[in-house]
Design a protein around this motif. Structure first.
Motif, PDB file in Angstrom:
ATOM      1  N   ARG A  46       0.865  -1.184   0.000  1.00 52.20           N
ATOM      2  CA  ARG A  46       0.000   0.000   0.000  1.00 52.20           C
ATOM      3  C   ARG A  46       0.898   1.229   0.000  1.00 52.20           C
ATOM      4  NH1 ARG A  46      -2.369   3.441   3.801  1.00 52.20           N
ATOM      5  NH2 ARG A  46      -1.512   2.241   5.531  1.00 52.20           N
ATOM      6  N   VAL A  47       0.804   2.021  -1.052  1.00 50.59           N
ATOM      7  CA  VAL A  47       1.705   3.154  -1.253  1.00 50.59           C
ATOM      8  C   VAL A  47       1.019   4.457  -0.856  1.00 50.59           C
ATOM      9  CG1 VAL A  47       3.049   4.455  -2.950  1.00 50.59           C
ATOM     10  CG2 VAL A  47       2.893   1.962  -3.127  1.00 50.59           C
ATOM     11  N   GLU A  48       1.739   5.269  -0.105  1.00 56.07           N
ATOM     12  CA  GLU A  48       1.309   6.621   0.224  1.00 56.07           C
ATOM     13  C   GLU A  48       2.394   7.592  -0.233  1.00 56.07           C
ATOM     14  OE1 GLU A  48      -1.579   7.275   1.193  1.00 56.07           O
ATOM     15  OE2 GLU A  48      -2.320   5.360   1.955  1.00 56.07           O
ATOM     16  N   ASN A  49       2.098   8.869  -0.171  1.00 54.00           N
ATOM     17  CA  ASN A  49       3.077   9.863  -0.585  1.00 54.00           C
ATOM     18  C   ASN A  49       4.292   9.891   0.338  1.00 54.00           C
ATOM     19  OD1 ASN A  49       3.969  13.011  -0.250  1.00 54.00           O
ATOM     20  ND2 ASN A  49       3.546  12.477  -2.370  1.00 54.00           N
ATOM     21  N   THR A  50       4.106   9.490   1.586  1.00 56.39           N
ATOM     22  CA  THR A  50       5.179   9.563   2.578  1.00 56.39           C
ATOM     23  C   THR A  50       5.922   8.245   2.764  1.00 56.39           C
ATOM     24  OG1 THR A  50       3.546   9.086   4.307  1.00 56.39           O
ATOM     25  CG2 THR A  50       4.051  11.401   3.865  1.00 56.39           C
ATOM     26  N   GLY A  51       5.553   7.217   2.011  1.00 55.22           N
ATOM     27  CA  GLY A  51       6.199   5.916   2.153  1.00 55.22           C
ATOM     28  C   GLY A  51       5.247   4.813   1.736  1.00 55.22           C
ATOM     29  N   PHE A  52       5.513   3.593   2.202  1.00 58.62           N
ATOM     30  CA  PHE A  52       4.598   2.497   1.881  1.00 58.62           C
ATOM     31  C   PHE A  52       4.590   1.462   2.999  1.00 58.62           C
ATOM     32  CE2 PHE A  52       8.595   1.352  -0.382  1.00 58.62           C
ATOM     33  CZ  PHE A  52       8.868   0.127   0.206  1.00 58.62           C
ATOM     34  N   GLU A  53       3.569   0.604   2.945  1.00 59.16           N
ATOM     35  CA  GLU A  53       3.387  -0.443   3.949  1.00 59.16           C
ATOM     36  C   GLU A  53       3.168  -1.777   3.256  1.00 59.16           C
ATOM     37  OE1 GLU A  53       0.633  -1.388   7.920  1.00 59.16           O
ATOM     38  OE2 GLU A  53       0.007   0.149   6.468  1.00 59.16           O
ATOM     39  N   LEU A  54       3.793  -2.820   3.785  1.00 60.34           N
ATOM     40  CA  LEU A  54       3.577  -4.187   3.327  1.00 60.34           C
ATOM     41  C   LEU A  54       2.810  -4.928   4.418  1.00 60.34           C
ATOM     42  CD1 LEU A  54       7.085  -4.956   1.810  1.00 60.34           C
ATOM     43  CD2 LEU A  54       4.934  -4.951   0.541  1.00 60.34           C
ATOM     44  N   THR A  55       1.589  -5.351   4.106  1.00 58.31           N
ATOM     45  CA  THR A  55       0.757  -6.057   5.074  1.00 58.31           C
ATOM     46  C   THR A  55       0.900  -7.558   4.871  1.00 58.31           C
ATOM     47  OG1 THR A  55      -0.836  -4.228   5.087  1.00 58.31           O
ATOM     48  CG2 THR A  55      -1.581  -6.345   5.967  1.00 58.31           C
ATOM     49  N   TYR A  56       1.280  -8.267   5.928  1.00 57.30           N
ATOM     50  CA  TYR A  56       1.509  -9.703   5.829  1.00 57.30           C
ATOM     51  C   TYR A  56       0.186 -10.453   5.682  1.00 57.30           C
ATOM     52  CZ  TYR A  56       5.824  -8.102   8.124  1.00 57.30           C
ATOM     53  OH  TYR A  56       6.968  -7.429   8.461  1.00 57.30           O
ATOM     54  N   ASP A  57       0.194 -11.519   4.886  1.00 57.68           N
ATOM     55  CA  ASP A  57      -1.004 -12.348   4.789  1.00 57.68           C
ATOM     56  C   ASP A  57      -1.155 -13.230   6.024  1.00 57.68           C
ATOM     57  OD1 ASP A  57       1.220 -13.827   4.216  1.00 57.68           O
ATOM     58  OD2 ASP A  57       0.334 -14.944   2.557  1.00 57.68           O
ATOM     59  N   ILE A  58      -0.014 -13.537   6.658  1.00 54.02           N
ATOM     60  CA  ILE A  58      -0.010 -14.298   7.909  1.00 54.02           C
ATOM     61  C   ILE A  58       0.813 -13.518   8.932  1.00 54.02           C
ATOM     62  CG2 ILE A  58       0.642 -16.463   9.042  1.00 54.02           C
ATOM     63  CD1 ILE A  58       0.400 -17.841   6.337  1.00 54.02           C
ATOM     64  N   PRO A  59       0.300 -13.262  10.133  1.00 55.36           N
ATOM     65  CA  PRO A  59       1.071 -12.537  11.153  1.00 55.36           C
ATOM     66  C   PRO A  59       2.419 -13.202  11.405  1.00 55.36           C
ATOM     67  CG  PRO A  59      -1.215 -12.753  11.835  1.00 55.36           C
ATOM     68  CD  PRO A  59      -1.060 -13.597  10.601  1.00 55.36           C
ATOM     69  N   HIS A  60       3.434 -12.365  11.579  1.00 53.07           N
ATOM     70  CA  HIS A  60       4.802 -12.854  11.771  1.00 53.07           C
ATOM     71  C   HIS A  60       5.191 -12.788  13.244  1.00 53.07           C
ATOM     72  CE1 HIS A  60       9.095 -13.405  11.283  1.00 53.07           C
ATOM     73  NE2 HIS A  60       9.320 -12.227  11.838  1.00 53.07           N
ATOM     74  N   GLN A  61       5.695 -13.908  13.760  1.00 56.63           N
ATOM     75  CA  GLN A  61       6.136 -13.965  15.151  1.00 56.63           C
ATOM     76  C   GLN A  61       7.601 -13.552  15.223  1.00 56.63           C
ATOM     77  OE1 GLN A  61       3.883 -14.926  17.521  1.00 56.63           O
ATOM     78  NE2 GLN A  61       5.256 -14.447  19.211  1.00 56.63           N
ATOM     79  N   ASP A  62       7.876 -12.428  15.870  1.00 54.80           N
ATOM     80  CA  ASP A  62       9.236 -11.928  15.980  1.00 54.80           C
ATOM     81  C   ASP A  62      10.032 -12.754  16.989  1.00 54.80           C
ATOM     82  OD1 ASP A  62      11.193  -9.697  17.453  1.00 54.80           O
ATOM     83  OD2 ASP A  62      11.053  -9.464  15.282  1.00 54.80           O
ATOM     84  N   VAL A  63      11.369 -12.720  16.854  1.00 56.51           N
ATOM     85  CA  VAL A  63      12.229 -13.485  17.766  1.00 56.51           C
ATOM     86  C   VAL A  63      12.087 -13.007  19.204  1.00 56.51           C
ATOM     87  CG1 VAL A  63      13.921 -14.102  16.012  1.00 56.51           C
ATOM     88  CG2 VAL A  63      14.156 -11.930  17.230  1.00 56.51           C
ATOM     89  N   GLN A  64      11.643 -11.771  19.385  1.00 54.64           N
ATOM     90  CA  GLN A  64      11.453 -11.236  20.731  1.00 54.64           C
ATOM     91  C   GLN A  64      10.104 -11.627  21.326  1.00 54.64           C
ATOM     92  OE1 GLN A  64      12.141  -7.023  20.619  1.00 54.64           O
ATOM     93  NE2 GLN A  64      14.279  -7.225  19.984  1.00 54.64           N
TER      94      GLN A  64
END
Length: 257
Positions: free
Chosen positions: A54-72
């Protein structure tokens, strides 16, 4: 005095509204063409991020299809990259086999339109290129007009509001991010070889030159893969993809067949 104060408020209001409209609506054309599709982002650290763009004028976002579990231990649902961080981008890739049937059909139609642009599309591009060619000259004319106006009866008002006038000029003309390049323009719709610098090495990608802006180059119908990524996600292995690469790293080097 009251008239001058009222005019100052009006100028500030016009600048604020115009700047807000431009910031909200104007987006890089190369990035915008991938918006709404599953995309793999490669950044300078070697990290690969994939999701719906999803692109905006100030940057963009990538939305995961599956939530990602961070190492933390926390769960992440998306990845945001701000415009000030665009220097981290190596490449964005949209793989054909990751698209829905509707998305794949729309992509096929886009390729066909690149090869056979209609009269309106050709005219629109010629007008845009003409404007970009004359942009510097237009800015000089605007500066000349403002300079003449300063010597008129409204000169003191313009002088006191010069920073707002300059901001409006920057927002309006800066929003036209396409930098006209005759060498690239004549090859739009043709197969070319794109050289991309990655980790001190040159990598070549052959595809259809679709678009370019001041910051990015877009190729379609490229054979592309990511080493070390395809064992876990074989759907990304050596497949047809569309690429967007930053012009600071990417150069169209050859016309191809």
């Amino acid at each position: 005095m009251q008239d001058g104060f009222g005019l100052t408020i009006l100028i500030i209001f016009i600048v604020a509204m115009t700047a807000a409209f431009i910031r909200r609506t104007v987006k890089d054309k190369c990035l915008k063409s991938l918006s709404g599709y599953p995309v793999v982002l490669e950044i300078a650290s070697g990290k690969l991020v994939w999701g719906i763009l999803r692109v905006e004028n100030t940057g963009f976002e990538l939305t995961y299809d599956i939530p990602h579990q961070d190492v933390q231990g926390h769960t992440e649902n998306s990845f945001l990259l701000y415009k000030s961080e665009y220097d981290q981008i190596i490449m964005l890739s949209r793989f054909e086999n990751a698209l829905s049937s509707a998305g794949a059909e729309k992509r096929r139609q886009t390729i066909d339109k690149i090869h056979h642009p209609g009269f309106f599309k050709r005219s629109q591009r010629k007008v845009a290129n003409f404007f970009n060619t004359l942009k510097d000259s237009v800015l000089e004319v605007v500066d000349l007009v403002i300079g003449q106006a300063k010597r008129s009866s409204y000169g003191s008002l313009l002088a006191s509001n010069e920073k707002y006038v300059s901001k409006l000029k920057t927002e309006v003309f800066g929003s036209f991010g396409t930098s006209f390049e005759p060498l690239l323009e004549r090859h739009i719709g043709n197969r070319v070889v794109l050289e991309v610098k990655r980790n001190g090495q040159i990598h070549e990608y052959c595809g259809i030159l679709k678009e370019y802006t001041a910051d990015f180059i877009e190729l379609m119908d490229v054979t592309h893969s990511y080493e070390g990524f395809t064992e876990k996600w074989p759907e990304w292995a050596q497949k047809t993809a569309d690429l967007v690469a930053p012009r600071r790293l990417a150069t169209v080097r050859h016309l191809a067949e």
